[in-house]
Motif scaffolding. Structure first.
Motif, PDB file in Angstrom:
ATOM      1  N   MET A  85      30.536  43.102  22.253  1.00 40.14           N
ATOM      2  CA  MET A  85      29.893  41.894  22.697  1.00 40.14           C
ATOM      3  C   MET A  85      29.622  41.231  21.482  1.00 40.14           C
ATOM      4  O   MET A  85      28.959  41.657  20.475  1.00 40.14           O
ATOM      5  CB  MET A  85      28.708  42.113  23.619  1.00 40.14           C
ATOM      6  N   GLY A  86      30.093  39.933  21.448  1.00 43.33           N
ATOM      7  CA  GLY A  86      29.719  39.116  20.302  1.00 43.33           C
ATOM      8  C   GLY A  86      28.307  38.358  20.297  1.00 43.33           C
ATOM      9  O   GLY A  86      27.386  38.472  21.311  1.00 43.33           O
ATOM     10  N   PRO A  87      27.945  37.803  18.799  1.00 40.93           N
ATOM     11  CA  PRO A  87      26.565  37.309  18.900  1.00 40.93           C
ATOM     12  C   PRO A  87      26.594  35.991  19.880  1.00 40.93           C
ATOM     13  O   PRO A  87      25.220  35.715  20.166  1.00 40.93           O
ATOM     14  CB  PRO A  87      26.599  37.071  17.181  1.00 40.93           C
ATOM     15  N   ARG A  88      27.547  35.227  19.916  1.00 44.10           N
ATOM     16  CA  ARG A  88      27.311  34.291  20.920  1.00 44.10           C
ATOM     17  C   ARG A  88      26.755  34.483  22.173  1.00 44.10           C
ATOM     18  O   ARG A  88      25.994  33.658  22.766  1.00 44.10           O
ATOM     19  CB  ARG A  88      28.867  33.501  20.906  1.00 44.10           C
ATOM     20  N   GLN A  89      27.392  35.658  22.964  1.00 43.67           N
ATOM     21  CA  GLN A  89      26.941  36.064  24.288  1.00 43.67           C
ATOM     22  C   GLN A  89      25.490  36.537  24.124  1.00 43.67           C
ATOM     23  O   GLN A  89      24.672  36.035  25.145  1.00 43.67           O
ATOM     24  CB  GLN A  89      27.919  37.128  24.529  1.00 43.67           C
ATOM     25  N   LEU A  90      25.039  36.833  22.988  1.00 44.05           N
ATOM     26  CA  LEU A  90      23.872  37.301  22.731  1.00 44.05           C
ATOM     27  C   LEU A  90      22.566  36.078  23.077  1.00 44.05           C
ATOM     28  O   LEU A  90      21.676  36.120  23.471  1.00 44.05           O
ATOM     29  CB  LEU A  90      23.395  38.266  21.552  1.00 44.05           C
ATOM     30  N   VAL A  91      23.296  35.078  22.137  1.00 44.60           N
ATOM     31  CA  VAL A  91      22.269  34.053  22.042  1.00 44.60           C
ATOM     32  C   VAL A  91      22.157  33.261  23.535  1.00 44.60           C
ATOM     33  O   VAL A  91      21.133  32.762  23.704  1.00 44.60           O
ATOM     34  CB  VAL A  91      22.877  32.975  21.187  1.00 44.60           C
ATOM     35  N   LEU A  92      23.429  33.139  24.097  1.00 44.27           N
ATOM     36  CA  LEU A  92      23.526  32.685  25.379  1.00 44.27           C
ATOM     37  C   LEU A  92      22.590  33.233  26.314  1.00 44.27           C
ATOM     38  O   LEU A  92      21.790  32.646  27.215  1.00 44.27           O
ATOM     39  CB  LEU A  92      24.988  32.392  25.887  1.00 44.27           C
ATOM     40  N   ASP A  93      22.604  34.672  26.300  1.00 44.33           N
ATOM     41  CA  ASP A  93      21.691  35.406  27.020  1.00 44.33           C
ATOM     42  C   ASP A  93      20.199  35.007  27.013  1.00 44.33           C
ATOM     43  O   ASP A  93      19.499  35.102  27.836  1.00 44.33           O
ATOM     44  CB  ASP A  93      22.076  36.635  27.136  1.00 44.33           C
ATOM     45  N   ALA A  94      19.916  35.280  25.555  1.00 43.10           N
ATOM     46  CA  ALA A  94      18.607  34.847  25.039  1.00 43.10           C
ATOM     47  C   ALA A  94      18.093  33.306  25.657  1.00 43.10           C
ATOM     48  O   ALA A  94      16.872  33.145  26.131  1.00 43.10           O
ATOM     49  CB  ALA A  94      18.416  34.977  23.759  1.00 43.10           C
ATOM     50  N   VAL A  95      18.979  32.448  25.726  1.00 40.97           N
ATOM     51  CA  VAL A  95      18.607  31.016  26.254  1.00 40.97           C
ATOM     52  C   VAL A  95      18.467  31.113  27.822  1.00 40.97           C
ATOM     53  O   VAL A  95      17.467  30.473  28.262  1.00 40.97           O
ATOM     54  CB  VAL A  95      19.699  30.266  25.701  1.00 40.97           C
ATOM     55  N   LEU A  96      19.473  31.712  28.549  1.00 43.72           N
ATOM     56  CA  LEU A  96      19.313  32.133  29.895  1.00 43.72           C
ATOM     57  C   LEU A  96      17.712  32.711  29.903  1.00 43.72           C
ATOM     58  O   LEU A  96      17.168  32.448  31.285  1.00 43.72           O
ATOM     59  CB  LEU A  96      20.541  32.844  30.295  1.00 43.72           C
ATOM     60  N   ALA A  97      17.532  33.788  29.547  1.00 44.48           N
ATOM     61  CA  ALA A  97      16.340  34.402  29.819  1.00 44.48           C
ATOM     62  C   ALA A  97      15.013  33.416  29.605  1.00 44.48           C
ATOM     63  O   ALA A  97      13.997  33.442  30.177  1.00 44.48           O
ATOM     64  CB  ALA A  97      16.152  35.540  28.762  1.00 44.48           C
ATOM     65  N   ALA A  98      15.073  32.765  28.621  1.00 42.65           N
ATOM     66  CA  ALA A  98      14.101  31.701  28.256  1.00 42.65           C
ATOM     67  C   ALA A  98      14.142  30.572  29.364  1.00 42.65           C
ATOM     68  O   ALA A  98      12.891  30.132  29.891  1.00 42.65           O
ATOM     69  CB  ALA A  98      14.123  31.286  26.903  1.00 42.65           C
ATOM     70  N   ALA A  99      15.207  30.149  29.748  1.00 38.32           N
ATOM     71  CA  ALA A  99      15.049  29.133  30.888  1.00 38.32           C
ATOM     72  C   ALA A  99      14.657  29.858  32.237  1.00 38.32           C
ATOM     73  O   ALA A  99      13.849  29.243  32.911  1.00 38.32           O
ATOM     74  CB  ALA A  99      16.452  28.911  31.223  1.00 38.32           C
ATOM     75  N   VAL A 100      14.955  31.108  32.495  1.00 37.44           N
ATOM     76  CA  VAL A 100      14.538  31.805  33.793  1.00 37.44           C
ATOM     77  C   VAL A 100      13.013  32.022  33.976  1.00 37.44           C
ATOM     78  O   VAL A 100      12.258  31.958  34.672  1.00 37.44           O
ATOM     79  CB  VAL A 100      15.139  32.990  33.859  1.00 37.44           C
ATOM     80  N   PHE A 101      12.365  32.363  32.367  1.00 35.08           N
ATOM     81  CA  PHE A 101      11.019  32.717  32.281  1.00 35.08           C
ATOM     82  C   PHE A 101      10.383  31.238  32.581  1.00 35.08           C
ATOM     83  O   PHE A 101       9.244  31.275  33.188  1.00 35.08           O
ATOM     84  CB  PHE A 101      10.747  33.038  30.882  1.00 35.08           C
ATOM     85  N   ALA A 102      10.530  30.167  31.973  1.00 38.51           N
ATOM     86  CA  ALA A 102      10.082  28.799  31.964  1.00 38.51           C
ATOM     87  C   ALA A 102       9.989  28.453  33.583  1.00 38.51           C
ATOM     88  O   ALA A 102       9.012  28.224  34.316  1.00 38.51           O
ATOM     89  CB  ALA A 102      10.758  27.846  31.197  1.00 38.51           C
ATOM     90  N   PHE A 103      11.397  28.765  34.254  1.00 39.81           N
ATOM     91  CA  PHE A 103      11.221  28.202  35.723  1.00 39.81           C
ATOM     92  C   PHE A 103      10.469  29.043  36.563  1.00 39.81           C
ATOM     93  O   PHE A 103       9.514  28.827  37.507  1.00 39.81           O
ATOM     94  CB  PHE A 103      12.761  28.407  36.094  1.00 39.81           C
ATOM     95  N   SER A 104      10.184  30.484  36.254  1.00 37.74           N
ATOM     96  CA  SER A 104       9.323  31.407  36.928  1.00 37.74           C
ATOM     97  C   SER A 104       7.965  30.842  36.974  1.00 37.74           C
ATOM     98  O   SER A 104       7.055  30.806  37.779  1.00 37.74           O
ATOM     99  CB  SER A 104       9.663  32.861  36.483  1.00 37.74           C
ATOM    100  N   LEU A 105       7.542  30.748  35.440  1.00 38.38           N
ATOM    101  CA  LEU A 105       6.216  30.205  35.219  1.00 38.38           C
ATOM    102  C   LEU A 105       5.858  28.762  36.067  1.00 38.38           C
ATOM    103  O   LEU A 105       4.788  28.682  36.623  1.00 38.38           O
ATOM    104  CB  LEU A 105       5.944  30.207  33.931  1.00 38.38           C
ATOM    105  N   GLY A 106       6.810  28.043  36.241  1.00 40.70           N
ATOM    106  CA  GLY A 106       6.577  26.701  37.060  1.00 40.70           C
ATOM    107  C   GLY A 106       6.405  27.016  38.469  1.00 40.70           C
ATOM    108  O   GLY A 106       5.304  26.497  39.094  1.00 40.70           O
ATOM    109  N   VAL A 107       7.098  27.929  38.909  1.00 36.90           N
ATOM    110  CA  VAL A 107       6.913  27.989  40.581  1.00 36.90           C
ATOM    111  C   VAL A 107       5.781  29.019  40.639  1.00 36.90           C
ATOM    112  O   VAL A 107       5.036  28.336  41.797  1.00 36.90           O
ATOM    113  CB  VAL A 107       8.263  29.079  40.917  1.00 36.90           C
ATOM    114  N   ILE A 108       5.477  29.988  39.943  1.00 40.14           N
ATOM    115  CA  ILE A 108       4.276  30.718  40.273  1.00 40.14           C
ATOM    116  C   ILE A 108       2.996  29.860  40.173  1.00 40.14           C
ATOM    117  O   ILE A 108       2.038  29.991  40.678  1.00 40.14           O
ATOM    118  CB  ILE A 108       4.244  32.051  39.379  1.00 40.14           C
ATOM    119  N   SER A 109       3.158  28.869  39.260  1.00 33.23           N
ATOM    120  CA  SER A 109       1.842  28.192  38.950  1.00 33.23           C
ATOM    121  C   SER A 109       1.411  27.056  40.061  1.00 33.23           C
ATOM    122  O   SER A 109       0.445  26.843  40.317  1.00 33.23           O
ATOM    123  CB  SER A 109       2.076  27.276  37.768  1.00 33.23           C
TER     124      SER A 109
END
Length: 381
Positions: free
Chosen positions: A1-25
């Motif tokens: 797996m290349g570094p590009r996929q790791l970066v994309l997964d990190a961005v995806l994780a950050a987006a999911v975290f932000a969305f989850s905080l918004g819904v739970i709040s």
């Protein structure tokens, strides 16, 4: 797996975290009893941030997302978005990570029980929970289909590589067989030419004072045979150096050249009688060439070890062509058929599904070969 996929997964994780905080709040989809606090934020982070490593460690990420999501439900932070768990479930289904089928099934059942347990205990099943179950099921099947598709593609690539390797192996095998055939033809041509030159040189030496014309004719035969043989050897050696058959290398002649072959031996002093029996029929190239080479080798033995005469019989039978060469043996020690020439003739016949016998009886040396007609044309003697 290349570094590009790791970066994309990190961005995806950050987006999911932000969305989850918004819904739970906002109390989740079902307006839960508990507002967002530090514990809720930590649980949301544990459910979403591991998604950055979902391709590297699918099973640990799936287990962590399951535990964090189930804890969120248990502390009544509301039915938060199932997106984190769905993504972890998709990655787990898509990348088995060498997990055994039983362990995969156990992990899936355990995760479902962990997510449903808080609601079973509390006795509430909201519509949002049903929607989450549908999303999870879709994520699992989508990941499983992606895995199967990838495995099929990998299998097709492996088959293509296997077919390519097999084709290369067949090509090398064919080249090796061709080189063997060329080497055998080189041996036969050189042996035949040397024998003719030897006989003609002896005749020229003996007749140079008694019969000048015949001595000159013998020398001309030596020159012709030597020139033809050198040309053929040059072509064969070139083919061997090029690791295969060169365009200039012609296959040896067949039975159509029998009379020419006989005339050459007659010119060398061997009295050759040719008899043809049966209805002449076209032969497969392999059979035709093998018949010619067997006759050439047998006549060479007759000229070298016989008593100046040989009888060639070719019988076109119903299923095979039978070739017999008979000559009187000059030396008893030379008629046992143990030389390389006899071995080569027997090998040619055997490769075509035929047989060859050679031996002496009552002062005669006889070579008898049987070559079937139904040999595949692709075989080479």
């Amino acid at each position: 797996m290349g570094p590009r996929q790791l970066v994309l997964d990190a961005v995806l994780a950050a987006a999911v975290f932000a969305f989850s905080l918004g819904v739970i709040s906002h109390g989740g989809f079902d307006q839960a009893d508990r507002d967002l606090d530090l514990l809720g934020g930590v649980l949301a982070a544990l459910a979403s941030w591991p998604l950055a490593a979902r391709r590297l460690a699918p099973l640990p990420v799936f287990a962590l997302a399951t535990a964090a999501t189930a804890t969120l439900y248990g502390f009544r932070y509301g039915l938060g978005p199932p997106i984190a768990f769905a993504l972890a479930l998709y990655s787990f289904a898509e990348n088995p990570d060498e997990t055994r089928p039983r362990l995969r099934a156990l992990a899936l059942v355990t995760s479902l029980v962990a997510l449903l347990a808080p609601h079973l205990i509390q006795g509430d099943f909201e519509r949002e929970l049903l929607l989450g179950a549908v999303v999870w099921a879709a994520a699992w099947f989508a990941g499983d289909r992606a895995r199967l598709r990838r495995e099929r593609l990998a299998e097709l690539e492996e088959r293509a590589l296997r077919a390519e390797r097999e084709a290369e192996r067949e090509r090398r095998l064919a080249a090796a067989e061709e080189r063997t055939r060329i080497a055998r033809d080189l041996h036969d041509s050189a042996g035949h030419a040397i024998n003719v030159i030897l006989v003609q040189a002896g005749a020229a030496r003996l007749l140079q004072e008694q019969d000048l014309a015949r001595s000159r004719a013998a020398l001309e035969t030596i020159e012709e045979v030597a020139r033809d043989t050198l040309d053929e050897i040059d072509r064969l050696v070139q083919a061997l150096r090029e690791n295969g058959s060169a365009p200039g290398v012609e296959p040896p002649p067949g039975l159509a050249a029998l009379e020419t072959l006989a005339e050459r031996y007659r010119a060398s002093g061997l009295e050759v009688t040719v008899r043809l029996d049966g209805s002449r029929r076209p032969l497969a190239p392999g059979v035709d060439q093998a018949a010619y080479r067997i006759l050439q080798e047998a006549l060479t033995n007759a000229a070298r070890h016989g008593r100046d005469s040989a009888v060639v019989e070719v019988d076109f039978g119903s299923r095979a062509v039978e070739i017999t060469v008979t000559n009187e043996a000059r030396f008893h020690a030379a008629v046992h058929g143990g030389g390389h020439g006899i071995v080569g003739m027997r090998e040619r016949a055997s490769l075509l599904g035929g047989s060859l016998d050679a031996g002496a009886s009552a002062g005669l040396f006889r070579v008898r070969a049987r070559l079937p007609y139904d040999t595949a044309e692709g075989e080479q003697p």
